[in-house]
Design an enzyme around this catalytic site. Sequence first.
Site, short mmCIF file in Angstrom:
data_model
loop_
_atom_site.label_atom_id
_atom_site.label_comp_id
_atom_site.label_asym_id
_atom_site.label_seq_id
_atom_site.Cartn_x
_atom_site.Cartn_y
_atom_site.Cartn_z
CD GLU A 114 54.92 5.40 43.41
OE1 GLU A 114 54.78 6.19 44.36
OE2 GLU A 114 54.53 4.22 43.43
CG ASP A 131 56.31 0.29 46.92
OD1 ASP A 131 56.36 0.88 48.01
OD2 ASP A 131 55.78 0.79 45.90
NE ARG A 191 38.64 -0.54 61.23
CZ ARG A 191 37.38 -0.86 60.91
NH1 ARG A 191 36.49 -1.05 61.86
NH2 ARG A 191 37.03 -0.97 59.66
CG HIS A 214 57.09 7.36 48.35
ND1 HIS A 214 57.28 7.12 49.67
CD2 HIS A 214 56.65 6.19 47.82
CE1 HIS A 214 56.97 5.85 49.93
NE2 HIS A 214 56.59 5.26 48.83
N GLY A 255 52.00 8.02 49.67
CA GLY A 255 50.61 8.23 49.28
C GLY A 255 50.52 9.06 48.02
CG HIS A 299 60.44 2.01 49.02
ND1 HIS A 299 60.55 3.32 48.58
CD2 HIS A 299 59.12 1.76 49.04
CE1 HIS A 299 59.33 3.81 48.36
NE2 HIS A 299 58.46 2.86 48.62
N1 HPA Z 1 53.70 5.12 46.60
C1 HPA Z 1 53.06 5.98 47.36
N2 HPA Z 1 52.42 5.62 48.44
C2 HPA Z 1 52.43 4.36 48.79
C3 HPA Z 1 53.08 3.42 48.05
C4 HPA Z 1 53.77 3.83 46.89
O1 HPA Z 1 54.39 3.06 46.16
N3 HPA Z 1 52.90 2.26 48.68
C5 HPA Z 1 52.16 2.49 49.77
N4 HPA Z 1 51.86 3.78 49.85
ZN ZN Z 2 56.45 3.12 48.50
#
Ligand code: HPA
Ligand code: ZN
Length: 341
Positions: A197, A275, A70, A194, A169, A14
Site C-alpha cells: 500500500e 476501505d 469497549r 494488505h 495496519g 475491502h
Molecule cells: N491499510 C492498513 N490498515 C488499515 C487500513 C488500510 O488501508 N484501513 C484500516 N486499517
Molecule cells: Zn484496508
Amino acid sequence: MREFVAGLPKVELHVHHVGSASPVTVAELAARHESDSPVPADPQELAEYFAFTDFEHFLRVYLSVVNLIRDAEDVRALTWGVARDLAGQNVRYAELTVTPWSSVRQGIPAEAFCEAIEDARLAAARELNLSLAWCFDIPGEATLNSGEKTLDIALRQRPAGLVSFGIGGAEVARSPYRDIFAAARAAGLHIAPHAGETTSAAEVWDAIRLLRAERIGHGIRAVEDPSLVAFLAENRIPLEISPTSNLCTRAVPSIADHPLAELVAAGVPVSINSDDPSMFSTTLIDEYVLAGQMLDLDKAGLADLARAAVRQSFAGDWEKSIILREIDEYCTSLDAGFISG
Ligand code: HPA
Ligand code: ZN
C-alpha cells in the site's frame, strides 16, 4: 452515471469494520468516552480530525477510534450500522475486515465479539438482503503475538461468516507471519493480506510467495515492478483498489498519479472498494464513479467492474451466480444494448 452506479448491485471486498462506522456512531462513542479519548464528539471537529497528513497519522487516528469500542454491544451496533450503510448502496455481499484481537485486547471476550458480529450478519441477511462475510485481520502494528492470537480466535470460534484471513495496519514485513498464514490456509481460510500500500513491490511478492495471498489489499506498489505486474495478470491475482483511501493516506500524491489505469491496461484483475469510507468521506458508490473516470468507463464498463468483483469474491458459486444475474437484469432493465462480459 452516479445514479446508474447507485442502482447497480455491487459487492465490496475491502472495507474495514471500524473505518466504516458512521460519523454519528463515532461521535456518540466519543461523547461516551470523552474523558479518556482524543476523538472529538463534535461533527465539525471530527471531520477535521479525519484529515490525514500521511499513512502513519491515519493509523494513529484509526487506532484511537478502535479504542472507543469497549463492549460487545458496541461491536453489535457498529456492525449493524455498517451493514445498513452498505445495503443502502445496493451492496449485496461484503467481506468486512474485522480485527478481533483489537477488541479482545480491549477486554471483550472472543466469544462475545464473534457472537456480536454473527448476530449482525444474520440480521443483515434477514432484513437487508445483504450477505456479510468476515476477513479476520492481524493488526500489523502489534507484535507477532497478535498474529497468533488472531489465528487462535479464528480457529477456536470459527464464526460461520468467516471466509478469509489477512493482515493490515502498519506495513511491517510479512515474512515472520508465514507459519500463521499457513495454518489459516490449512484450516480452509482464504488469504487476503494488505501489501504494497505504501511500501514496495517486494512486500507484494512476499505476500504472494510467503503468505500465499489469493488477493492483495491495495498492492498499488506492484506497478513499480513489471515482472510482478505480469505475474499478477498471468496468475489472475486481483488487487483490491481504493483510490480515495490512497489519496487520503498520501499513499499516492494525487488521483492523476494513481496506478489503477496502468494496472488494468496490463491485465491485472482489480476490484473497487471503499476501505474506510467514513474516515475518507467516501462511499462505494463514490469509488465506482471515481474509478469510472480514471478508467474512462461507460455504464457497461462499470457493470463489468462490478461483475469482476463478484467473481473475485470468496462467496460461494451459487451466491455469485445470483448477484451476477441481478447485475445482468439491472442492465437489461435499463438498456438491453450495453450488456457485456
Ligand atoms: N491499510 C492498513 N490498515 C488499515 C487500513 C488500510 O488501508 N484501513 C484500516 N486499517
Ligand atoms: Zn484496508
